[in-house]
Design a protein around this motif. Structure first.
Motif, PDB file in Angstrom:
ATOM      1  N   GLN A  72      -3.636   6.843   5.289  1.00 50.02           N
ATOM      2  CA  GLN A  72      -4.529   5.894   4.622  1.00 50.02           C
ATOM      3  C   GLN A  72      -4.786   6.356   3.184  1.00 50.02           C
ATOM      4  O   GLN A  72      -4.794   5.556   2.255  1.00 50.02           O
ATOM      5  CB  GLN A  72      -5.842   5.779   5.379  1.00 50.02           C
ATOM      6  CG  GLN A  72      -6.792   4.758   4.796  1.00 50.02           C
ATOM      7  CD  GLN A  72      -8.076   4.652   5.586  1.00 50.02           C
ATOM      8  OE1 GLN A  72      -8.387   5.496   6.422  1.00 50.02           O
ATOM      9  NE2 GLN A  72      -8.843   3.614   5.318  1.00 50.02           N
ATOM     10  N   CYS A  75      -1.937   5.461   0.957  1.00 51.47           N
ATOM     11  CA  CYS A  75      -1.893   4.030   0.647  1.00 51.47           C
ATOM     12  C   CYS A  75      -2.953   3.632  -0.378  1.00 51.47           C
ATOM     13  O   CYS A  75      -2.717   2.751  -1.198  1.00 51.47           O
ATOM     14  CB  CYS A  75      -2.099   3.207   1.921  1.00 51.47           C
ATOM     15  SG  CYS A  75      -0.722   3.302   3.081  1.00 51.47           S
ATOM     16  N   LEU A  76      -4.102   4.283  -0.325  1.00 48.25           N
ATOM     17  CA  LEU A  76      -5.215   3.899  -1.191  1.00 48.25           C
ATOM     18  C   LEU A  76      -5.252   4.641  -2.519  1.00 48.25           C
ATOM     19  O   LEU A  76      -5.997   4.269  -3.418  1.00 48.25           O
ATOM     20  CB  LEU A  76      -6.542   4.153  -0.463  1.00 48.25           C
ATOM     21  CG  LEU A  76      -6.811   3.310   0.777  1.00 48.25           C
ATOM     22  CD1 LEU A  76      -8.095   3.768   1.447  1.00 48.25           C
ATOM     23  CD2 LEU A  76      -6.889   1.836   0.410  1.00 48.25           C
ATOM     24  N   ASN A  78      -3.738   4.759  -5.237  1.00 49.74           N
ATOM     25  CA  ASN A  78      -3.592   4.056  -6.511  1.00 49.74           C
ATOM     26  C   ASN A  78      -4.479   2.823  -6.632  1.00 49.74           C
ATOM     27  O   ASN A  78      -4.410   2.132  -7.643  1.00 49.74           O
ATOM     28  CB  ASN A  78      -2.141   3.642  -6.713  1.00 49.74           C
ATOM     29  CG  ASN A  78      -1.231   4.844  -6.843  1.00 49.74           C
ATOM     30  OD1 ASN A  78      -1.605   5.831  -7.449  1.00 49.74           O
ATOM     31  ND2 ASN A  78      -0.057   4.757  -6.252  1.00 49.74           N
ATOM     32  N   THR A  79      -5.320   2.574  -5.615  1.00 51.36           N
ATOM     33  CA  THR A  79      -6.060   1.319  -5.639  1.00 51.36           C
ATOM     34  C   THR A  79      -7.576   1.450  -5.581  1.00 51.36           C
ATOM     35  O   THR A  79      -8.271   0.469  -5.814  1.00 51.36           O
ATOM     36  CB  THR A  79      -5.619   0.415  -4.470  1.00 51.36           C
ATOM     37  OG1 THR A  79      -5.893   1.077  -3.243  1.00 51.36           O
ATOM     38  CG2 THR A  79      -4.144   0.066  -4.567  1.00 51.36           C
ATOM     39  N   VAL A  80      -8.125   2.615  -5.253  1.00 48.58           N
ATOM     40  CA  VAL A  80      -9.582   2.746  -5.139  1.00 48.58           C
ATOM     41  C   VAL A  80     -10.099   3.827  -6.075  1.00 48.58           C
ATOM     42  O   VAL A  80      -9.343   4.628  -6.609  1.00 48.58           O
ATOM     43  CB  VAL A  80     -10.016   3.063  -3.683  1.00 48.58           C
ATOM     44  CG1 VAL A  80      -9.650   1.929  -2.753  1.00 48.58           C
ATOM     45  CG2 VAL A  80      -9.438   4.359  -3.199  1.00 48.58           C
ATOM     46  N   ASP A  81     -11.439   3.863  -6.222  1.00 43.41           N
ATOM     47  CA  ASP A  81     -12.028   4.826  -7.155  1.00 43.41           C
ATOM     48  C   ASP A  81     -12.023   6.244  -6.590  1.00 43.41           C
ATOM     49  O   ASP A  81     -11.869   6.470  -5.403  1.00 43.41           O
ATOM     50  CB  ASP A  81     -13.453   4.399  -7.535  1.00 43.41           C
ATOM     51  CG  ASP A  81     -14.387   4.381  -6.334  1.00 43.41           C
ATOM     52  OD1 ASP A  81     -14.661   5.464  -5.783  1.00 43.41           O
ATOM     53  OD2 ASP A  81     -14.841   3.282  -5.957  1.00 43.41           O
ATOM     54  N   CYS A  84     -14.460   7.328  -3.581  1.00 47.30           N
ATOM     55  CA  CYS A  84     -13.986   6.904  -2.264  1.00 47.30           C
ATOM     56  C   CYS A  84     -12.870   7.827  -1.785  1.00 47.30           C
ATOM     57  O   CYS A  84     -12.842   8.224  -0.620  1.00 47.30           O
ATOM     58  CB  CYS A  84     -13.502   5.463  -2.308  1.00 47.30           C
ATOM     59  SG  CYS A  84     -12.881   4.848  -0.742  1.00 47.30           S
TER      60      CYS A  84
END
Length: 100
Positions: A72, A75-76, A78-81, A84
């Motif tokens: 997880q 996957c995340l 490059n997309t969340v701050d 997080c």
């Protein structure tokens, strides 16, 4: 993800693992310790020993959860701050086999 064995003298790269399993109580008494092994295409090694099958299953479940967290995170990434990601990273990348 890496797994540190119970004795803390071996590190296993999860990417090279083909399976992880619990060695069953072969004599049927329930008194033998339950061992968790990993297997690659060239070897099979013990990761840890637990007093009951139930505890061994709990540890196996923790390994699965750590792996899921690691995937997880990838996957995340490059997309969340960053905050997080820091929270998720606490249970990611390394699983140390518990003593008991």
């Amino acid at each position: 993800m890496i797994i540190v064995n119970q004795a803390k003298d071996m590190i296993v790269n999860f990417n090279n693992v083909e399976s992880i399993d619990i060695a069953v109580d072969l004599d049927g008494t329930g008194k033998l310790p339950h061992e968790i092994y990993y297997e690659t295409n060239s070897k099979r090694e013990k990761l840890g020993t637990y007093s009951t099958e139930e505890r061994a299953r709990e540890v196996l479940k923790e390994i699965v959860q750590c792996y899921a967290n690691t995937e997880q995170y990838k996957c995340l990434a490059n997309t969340v701050d960053a905050e997080c990601l820091n929270d998720l990273a606490e249970n990611t990348f390394v699983y140390a086999m518990p003593e008991e």
